[in-house]
Write an enzyme that holds these catalytic residues in place. Structure first.
Site, PDB file in Angstrom:
ATOM      1  N   SER A 155      -9.736   1.535   2.948  1.00  0.00           N
ATOM      2  CA  SER A 155      -8.867   2.287   2.090  1.00  0.00           C
ATOM      3  C   SER A 155      -7.843   1.477   1.308  1.00  0.00           C
ATOM      4  CB  SER A 155      -8.131   3.327   2.929  1.00  0.00           C
ATOM      5  OG  SER A 155      -7.252   2.692   3.849  1.00  0.00           O
ATOM      6  N   SER A 187      -9.919  -0.912   7.102  1.00  0.00           N
ATOM      7  CA  SER A 187      -9.286  -0.686   5.799  1.00  0.00           C
ATOM      8  C   SER A 187      -8.502  -1.860   5.225  1.00  0.00           C
ATOM      9  CB  SER A 187      -8.363   0.539   5.857  1.00  0.00           C
ATOM     10  OG  SER A 187      -9.125   1.721   5.770  1.00  0.00           O
ATOM     11  N   LYS A 207       0.855  -1.184   0.000  1.00  0.00           N
ATOM     12  CA  LYS A 207       0.000   0.000   0.000  1.00  0.00           C
ATOM     13  C   LYS A 207       0.895   1.241   0.000  1.00  0.00           C
ATOM     14  CE  LYS A 207      -3.824   1.958   2.773  1.00  0.00           C
ATOM     15  NZ  LYS A 207      -4.681   1.735   3.966  1.00  0.00           N
TER      16      LYS A 207
END
Lengths: 495, 104
Positions: A155, A179, A80
């Site tokens: 996210s 997330s 990420k």
């Protein structure tokens, strides 16, 4: 056995690499080529790392040849884009970090690098991890591999989509209110949020420091356990990382669930906006645990319904403090104005996107003089009650089951103008963050052709029992073997 | 305490004050939109009022860690060059900003 290289799991890949039937270079190239072909549609990556990946693969092959392979050596991993990396830009999907190059690696990155994993790229996220769909990314929205018109969740939606679309074997995300688990659920992959303090947060760009935790995405439970094994453990650079020994997560993975006490909370059985298809699939999953020999036990979590409002005070308050560092002075975007104050105002006003600004405002409000006791202190007291509910429940059960999210993946654009509706998609994942507890999301069915997922929560540092329960369910079902249609027509190198 | 009556409705002045505290330069349009959207969220949050919390201690941390000490030993850290690498403006090893004090 004929298998597409990009469809391999960690166990098979490890064996093929160690037996020298495939090289890390071949495995890496298969993933990079597939990224080139498919990512135009999925848009999982902000920064692909082709050149770096090839170099890392060559190192991995040398280590394997020298007999120095570890479980992650040569394994293609996506990160990420909220973890600091020395060899690729780190953006947190924000304009305000334009051009930023980190002088150091995050601890999780450092550990995987030391294990000679191969980084294939940095994945999309909602800006500063604030969102549930990747639509808050300053750059673009990631598409769900199961239906390109839908969001991948967020996210960490880039990391979940990358694994669902076979662009990486495993990936890392961060979970502040869901997330990791919610996008894993929307993309039909496995997503694990460990206990707060289990994995070092050093080098993770901070959102809400009392809630943030890093964890893996994978296509099966065993791969999740192996990846967590590689990143877990105390780190002196993160004062909140726990000096608690990391067990061997594979040791009791296959112990089954016979006699396991599995908690079902009334509070998680129905909420406003819960889709019938999700409810049905999850209830069938609970029944499966019973069939496998687990004992279903009702538990009460009366304060869980307050987790969402508690979160939307706590997380923005912490974020408003953490994001004060983005001021146009030390790094990133700088919109030079006549005075220093105007430089701050303009840099932050133009550098942050709408959701980040909303949360900074909400957090500043909750911490402002005159509101602090009514909001922030109140929320921390309710947080104590939420945690006590879980403590009491785990006196009587080993794990607690719940849906991951009340709906399947929604259409891109469907919730962007309604922040509260967007926030509600994390209603089942937020309680674990508030209490610091671990939770995993695993596929448990389909509704309208889209993945539905089950969440398994455990007591603090109870990752082993979670993996054990998740693995038993996974082995008894075939949901995790279903792949998006996007992947069906392809043929790459097979072994 | 949090809401008066049924609906939380922020004053525009409050939004402006909070934006100034947060050092966020917002346009008038953004201020208006923020006022609407934050009011909806604060309204949802106001459900916490119904929870009795008189004798409940606030959570400071979720895992039971004691203070963690270590010896205060000087170790290598980032070099000045590395630290300044990302600074938009620097000079002679310093980060450069606009003057904050009046020259007169």
């Amino acid at each position: 056995m004929i298998k597409v290289l990009t469809a391999l799991g960690l166990v098979d890949a490890r064996r093929l690499l160690d037996n020298r039937e495939i090289s890390a270079a071949e495995l890496t190239d298969a993933h990079l080529n597939w990224i080139d072909e498919i990512d135009e549609q999925v848009k999982a990556f902000i920064t692909p790392m082709h050149e770096q990946a090839r170099g890392m693969a060559a190192d991995a092959d040398r280590a394997i040849a020298a007999g120095e392979a570890s479980p992650m050596t040569g394994i293609p991993v996506a990160l990420k884009d909220i973890f600091c990396t020395v060899d690729a830009p780190t953006s947190a999907a924000s304009e305000i970090l334009k051009g930023y190059r980190s002088p150091m690696d995050a601890t999780v990155v450092e550990r995987l690098r030391a294990a000679r994993a191969v980084f294939v790229g940095k994945t999309n996220t909602d800006e500063f991890a604030m969102g549930s769909s990747t639509e808050n990314s300053a750059f673009f929205t990631t598409h769900n591999p199961w239906d390109l018109e839908r969001v991948p969740g967020g996210s960490s939606g880039g990391s979940s989509a990358a694994v669902a679309a076979n662009e990486a074997m495993v990936s890392l995300g961060s979970d502040t209110g869901g997330s990791i688990r919610q996008p894993a659920g929307f993309c039909g992959v496995v997503g694990m949020k460990p206990t707060y303090g289990r994995v070092s947060r050093f080098g993770l760009i901070a959102f809400a420091s009392s809630l943030d935790q890093i964890g893996p995405f994978s296509r099966c439970v065993e791969d999740s356990a192996m990846t967590l094994q590689a990143i877990a453990g105390h780190d002196r650079r993160d004062a909140t990382s726990a000096p608690v020994e990391v067990p061997d997560y594979l040791e009791e993975l296959r112990a089954g669930v016979k006699g396991l006490r599995v908690g079902i909370a009334e509070e998680f059985s129905s909420v406003e906006g819960m889709e019938p298809g999700v409810k049905e699939a999850c209830e069938a999953a609970y029944a499966m645990f019973s069939e496998l020999g687990a004992e279903l036990v009702p538990v009460q979590l009366p304060n869980a319904k307050y987790a969402l409002p508690t979160y939307y005070i706590t997380a923005p308050a912490e974020a408003s403090a953490n994001l004060a560092r983005f001021d146009g002075v030390k790094y990133g975007l700088n919109i030079e104005s006549d005075t220093l104050l105007d430089t701050y105002l303009r840099t932050r006003g133009e550098g942050f996107g709408p959701e980040v600004k909303r949360r900074i405002m909400l957090g500043t409000y909750a911490l402002a003089s005159g509101y602090y006791d009514a909001y922030y202190v109140k929320a921390q007291k309710v947080r104590t009650l939420i945690k006590r509910d879980f403590d009491r429940a785990f006196e009587g059960v080993d794990v607690i089951l719940a849906p991951t999210s009340p709906t399947v993946a929604f259409k891109i654009g469907a919730r962007v103008d309604d922040p509260l509706q967007m926030y509600l998609s994390d209603i089942f994942t937020i309680p674990a963050n508030m209490a610091g507890l671990p939770g995993i999301s695993i596929p448990c069915g389909f509704s309208e052709g889209l993945p539905v997922s089950l969440q398994i929560m455990g007591p603090a540092f109870g990752e082993s029992v979670i993996f054990r329960a998740a693995h038993a369910y996974e082995q008894a079902t075939t949901w995790h073997k279903e792949r998006p249609a996007l992947l069906r027509e392809r043929a790459d190198t097979t072994v | 305490m949090i809401s008066e009556g049924h609906q939380v409705k922020l004053e525009l002045e409050t939004v402006e004050r909070i934006a100034a505290l947060a050092r966020l330069g917002l346009s008038q349009d953004e201020m208006e939109r923020m006022r609407e959207q934050l009011s909806v969220v604060l309204d949802h949050i106001s459900m916490l009022e119904e929870v009795p919390t008189e004798d409940i201690p606030p959570t400071a941390q979720v895992i039971e860690l004691q203070n963690i000490m270590r010896d205060d030993v000087v170790e290598p850290s980032l070099s000045q060059e590395q630290v300044l690498l990302n600074a938009p403006r620097s000079e002679d090893g310093f980060i450069k900003v606009k003057a904050v004090l009046d020259a007169s």
